[in-house]
Write an enzyme that holds these catalytic residues in place. Sequence first.
Site, PDB file in Angstrom:
ATOM      1  N   TYR A  32      -3.473   1.973   1.045  1.00  0.00           N
ATOM      2  CA  TYR A  32      -2.154   1.892   0.413  1.00  0.00           C
ATOM      3  C   TYR A  32      -2.256   1.894  -1.102  1.00  0.00           C
ATOM      4  CZ  TYR A  32      -2.686  -3.065  -0.917  1.00  0.00           C
ATOM      5  OH  TYR A  32      -3.095  -4.231  -1.491  1.00  0.00           O
ATOM      6  N   LYS A 146      -8.878   0.293  -1.239  1.00  0.00           N
ATOM      7  CA  LYS A 146      -7.564  -0.356  -1.164  1.00  0.00           C
ATOM      8  C   LYS A 146      -7.054  -0.192   0.259  1.00  0.00           C
ATOM      9  CE  LYS A 146      -3.589  -1.292  -4.126  1.00  0.00           C
ATOM     10  NZ  LYS A 146      -3.750  -2.746  -4.130  1.00  0.00           N
ATOM     11  N   GLU A 178     -12.598 -11.302  -8.448  1.00  0.00           N
ATOM     12  CA  GLU A 178     -11.263 -10.857  -8.880  1.00  0.00           C
ATOM     13  C   GLU A 178     -10.221 -11.816  -8.316  1.00  0.00           C
ATOM     14  OE1 GLU A 178     -10.150  -7.034  -7.170  1.00  0.00           O
ATOM     15  OE2 GLU A 178     -11.117  -7.519  -5.277  1.00  0.00           O
ATOM     16  N   LEU A 202     -11.745  -4.398  -6.483  1.00  0.00           N
ATOM     17  CA  LEU A 202     -10.941  -3.182  -6.580  1.00  0.00           C
ATOM     18  C   LEU A 202     -10.871  -2.834  -8.071  1.00  0.00           C
ATOM     19  CD1 LEU A 202      -9.027  -1.219  -4.958  1.00  0.00           C
ATOM     20  CD2 LEU A 202      -7.179  -2.522  -5.995  1.00  0.00           C
TER      21      LEU A 202
HETATM   22  N1  PDD Z   1      -2.698  -5.343  -5.789  1.00  0.00           N
HETATM   23  N2  PDD Z   1      -7.533  -6.396  -6.913  1.00  0.00           N
HETATM   24  C1  PDD Z   1      -6.878  -6.469  -5.745  1.00  0.00           C
HETATM   25  C2  PDD Z   1      -7.571  -7.088  -4.585  1.00  0.00           C
HETATM   26  C3  PDD Z   1      -5.570  -5.955  -5.636  1.00  0.00           C
HETATM   27  O1  PDD Z   1      -4.922  -6.009  -4.467  1.00  0.00           O
HETATM   28  C4  PDD Z   1      -4.941  -5.392  -6.769  1.00  0.00           C
HETATM   29  C5  PDD Z   1      -3.550  -4.822  -6.724  1.00  0.00           C
HETATM   30  C6  PDD Z   1      -5.659  -5.361  -7.978  1.00  0.00           C
HETATM   31  C7  PDD Z   1      -5.072  -4.753  -9.229  1.00  0.00           C
HETATM   32  O2  PDD Z   1      -5.000  -3.354  -9.103  1.00  0.00           O
HETATM   33  P1  PDD Z   1      -3.904  -2.507  -9.888  1.00  0.00           P
HETATM   34  O3  PDD Z   1      -4.025  -2.842 -11.330  1.00  0.00           O
HETATM   35  O4  PDD Z   1      -4.277  -1.099  -9.601  1.00  0.00           O
HETATM   36  O5  PDD Z   1      -2.557  -2.896  -9.326  1.00  0.00           O
HETATM   37  C8  PDD Z   1      -6.950  -5.849  -8.009  1.00  0.00           C
HETATM   38  C9  PDD Z   1      -1.413  -4.725  -5.552  1.00  0.00           C
HETATM   39  C10 PDD Z   1      -0.501  -4.782  -6.714  1.00  0.00           C
HETATM   40  C11 PDD Z   1      -0.801  -5.260  -4.280  1.00  0.00           C
HETATM   41  O6  PDD Z   1      -1.564  -5.405  -3.324  1.00  0.00           O
HETATM   42  O7  PDD Z   1       0.401  -5.515  -4.213  1.00  0.00           O
END
Ligand code: PDD
Length: 284
Positions: A32, A146, A178, A202
């Site tokens: 996703y 992801k 993270e 991620l």
């Molecule tokens: N989450 N690490 C994890 C485990 C994440 O699920 C996310 C993002 C990030 C940050 O990634 P980005 O900057 O590309 O949004 C890091 C999204 C927002 C979610 O699951 O809703």
Amino acid sequence: MTVYFVDGRFTERDGLNISIDDRGYYFGDGVYEVIKVYDGELYTAEEHINRLFQSAAKIKMSIPYAEVQLMEIARELVATNNILIGHVYIQVTRGSAPRLHQFPNPAVSPVVTAYAINNPRPIAGMEKGVAVKSVEDVRWLRCDIKSLNILGNVLAKQEAQEAGCIEALLHRDGIVTEGSASNMFGVKDGTVYTHPVTNLILNGITRQVILGLCSEQGIPLIEKSFTLEEAFEMDEFFLTSTTSEVTPVISIDGRSLGTGVPGSVTKKIQKAFNLQIPSFIAGE
Ligand code: PDD
């Protein structure tokens, strides 16, 4: 009436036709993305869609659309649903087939689902800073994907929320990896530190934007992991994600960090980030 995109067509909620045999339900077998919308425009959409394809490839799944087609679908959802500030959610599952762990043979077509919703920026947290709780990172070893299968993240987030914190600060073997849905950064003596890109995190799109902004602003940034003990000693701390943007972290496990308020390096990075988005939204 909200319009969704499901399995090749735009439809209202009542018209949704999702199979009980979708492998997303059975196994979380899919990937996703969440793409931010500012002033009706997708932000860093190419990077997100590109990562969606990378995630799909890593789980040996092909997406039955071209990148430009997914971009068009996302744009149409934003326009049809009149989204000003919010996000687009896109997921792709391996498809629908009787429940067997191995991939369906013959292969079935992956199912693409997407929607767009209004969602305000979390201004209070971005201004005042937030509290996080340290939680052991017990996730699998492919956190670079992801994937829809994020029970480890869900449990960590829940544990943090039950402790009155906004986010979990994940640590594996004593090393900060993270957040449950964000990337984590510490600032010590003016230098920003964050976990390097490995299978344990991620590689956030916002994280990548921040790396670029720090370089432009002459803020030293080192992609080097640090321990949970070192995290408590940071002068400043912040987290980043598509929805949280740059959010200062002012305490870990109830212990104040630095001066206990958002720090100057964090604020400088926030300011630089705000220049990326329409000024009336950023409030600059
Ligand atoms: N989450 N690490 C994890 C485990 C994440 O699920 C996310 C993002 C990030 C940050 O990634 P980005 O900057 O590309 O949004 C890091 C999204 C927002 C979610 O699951 O809703």
